[in-house]
Design an enzyme around this catalytic site. Sequence first.
Site, mmCIF file in Angstrom:
data_model
loop_
_atom_site.group_PDB
_atom_site.id
_atom_site.type_symbol
_atom_site.label_atom_id
_atom_site.label_comp_id
_atom_site.label_asym_id
_atom_site.label_seq_id
_atom_site.Cartn_x
_atom_site.Cartn_y
_atom_site.Cartn_z
ATOM 1 N N HIS A 1 -4.198 -7.600 10.121
ATOM 2 C CA HIS A 1 -5.327 -8.031 9.282
ATOM 3 C C HIS A 1 -5.782 -6.916 8.340
ATOM 4 O O HIS A 1 -6.911 -6.929 7.860
ATOM 5 C CB HIS A 1 -6.519 -8.493 10.144
ATOM 6 N N SER B 1 -1.531 5.212 -17.097
ATOM 7 C CA SER B 1 -2.580 4.450 -17.758
ATOM 8 C C SER B 1 -2.797 5.010 -19.148
ATOM 9 O O SER B 1 -2.749 6.225 -19.361
ATOM 10 C CB SER B 1 -3.882 4.527 -16.955
ATOM 11 N N ARG C 1 -1.375 6.851 -10.980
ATOM 12 C CA ARG C 1 0.031 6.716 -10.546
ATOM 13 C C ARG C 1 0.109 5.347 -9.879
ATOM 14 O O ARG C 1 -0.218 5.192 -8.707
ATOM 15 C CB ARG C 1 0.401 7.830 -9.572
#
Length: 428
Positions: free
Chosen positions: A136, A257, A264
């Site tokens: 989960h 970016s 990264r």
Amino acid sequence: MSNLWSDVARLRRWRDVELAALEGMVEAGLAPREALEDCVQRAGDFTPADAARIEEIERTTKHDVIAFLTFMEERVGPSARWLHLGMTSSDVLDTSLGMTLRDAMDLILQDLERVMAAVEKRAFEHKHTLQMGRSHGIHAEPVTFGHKLAIWYDELRRARTRLLSARETIATGMISGAVGTFAHLPPAVEEYVCKKLGLKPAPASSQVVQRDRHAEYFTALALLGASIEKFAVEIRHLQRTEVREAEEPFTAGQKGSSAMPHKRNPILSENLTGLARLLRGYAVSAMEDVALWHERDISHSSVERVIGPDATILADFMLMRFARLMEDLRVYPEQMKRNLDLLGGVVNSQRLLLELARKGMDRQAAYVIVQRNAMKLYEEGVDFRQALLADADLCKMMTPEEINDCFSPGYHTRHMDDIFRRVFGRSE
């Protein structure tokens, strides 16, 4: 892979099917050997200019195989009348498609071997590299990174079995005529053609090879893509800043970016996740092709012209990309250790629970003792081990040495040799 789907490659396969069929007719005494020799001598190879000429003819005929046969008549001359004798277009199209998909699968299987070799190498490299196992998305119990990769390898082996089966299924040809009854050519011609071209004759065909075969093929590719997506999603999670246990290679000069120089991003894994969606869509399209009207229609044809090259090229690309990703994957054992220690050892709670049960305590009573001490970490920030050592009920059942022994990391790696022998057939 893309060369398999070029116009020139397609025309070469059509030529090969037609010449093999004529050769089969000669062997069956249905056509003169002189015609075969003339056709073989004059058929020649195909160039982009030839493909353009056939396309020009098709603009008039509105039929690709007829355009091809018209071109062959221009090139070969009178002997070309023996080509396609008693055959229908799908004899050529489906038999050549079987050859193409078979050859495409051979390339995909080669790629898969590289992927499996990379996963196996990294699995042994990190056989004992402890990291947090999660269910989960929450810390569960320690695993090793090598164990995770052994599971991937086992899944890839199942993918290989499916791909080999799909290759066997798709490598099927037919030369059975207009509605598959061999009314104008005997089955011996089909058997001759398929043997020569490395295919199996369809035991029974209508005007087409039945499309459940193709659905199996594209579904096998889709399942392969789903597995790669699974692995890619795991890498994406492990690369998250808060986790950072593994990371895609980040090469010199690479930018993450346009706005934020520090980024990264797991772009390779994200790309693989997206491509897997395409493969699943192609599998659905292939299944939609199974139901054709009566002996045939051509509703499948337009679909296969897209999904044939697209799905095989995509699978080829995905495997090569994933192979390079695994070969160069950055793994951070120290960060894995930091994450293991993040919750102060509560991930060893099951060991304490089982030890109390072995010592005679009712399981539910033991669960209450262990859980209440674990919750102190979450709610009060109390160290789990110290909370246990201070619990009077627990100390009645276990000594401090026995409690401390439940925090030994070797407990979670002691059966790695057994697991690796099961998966790889060896432990070292």
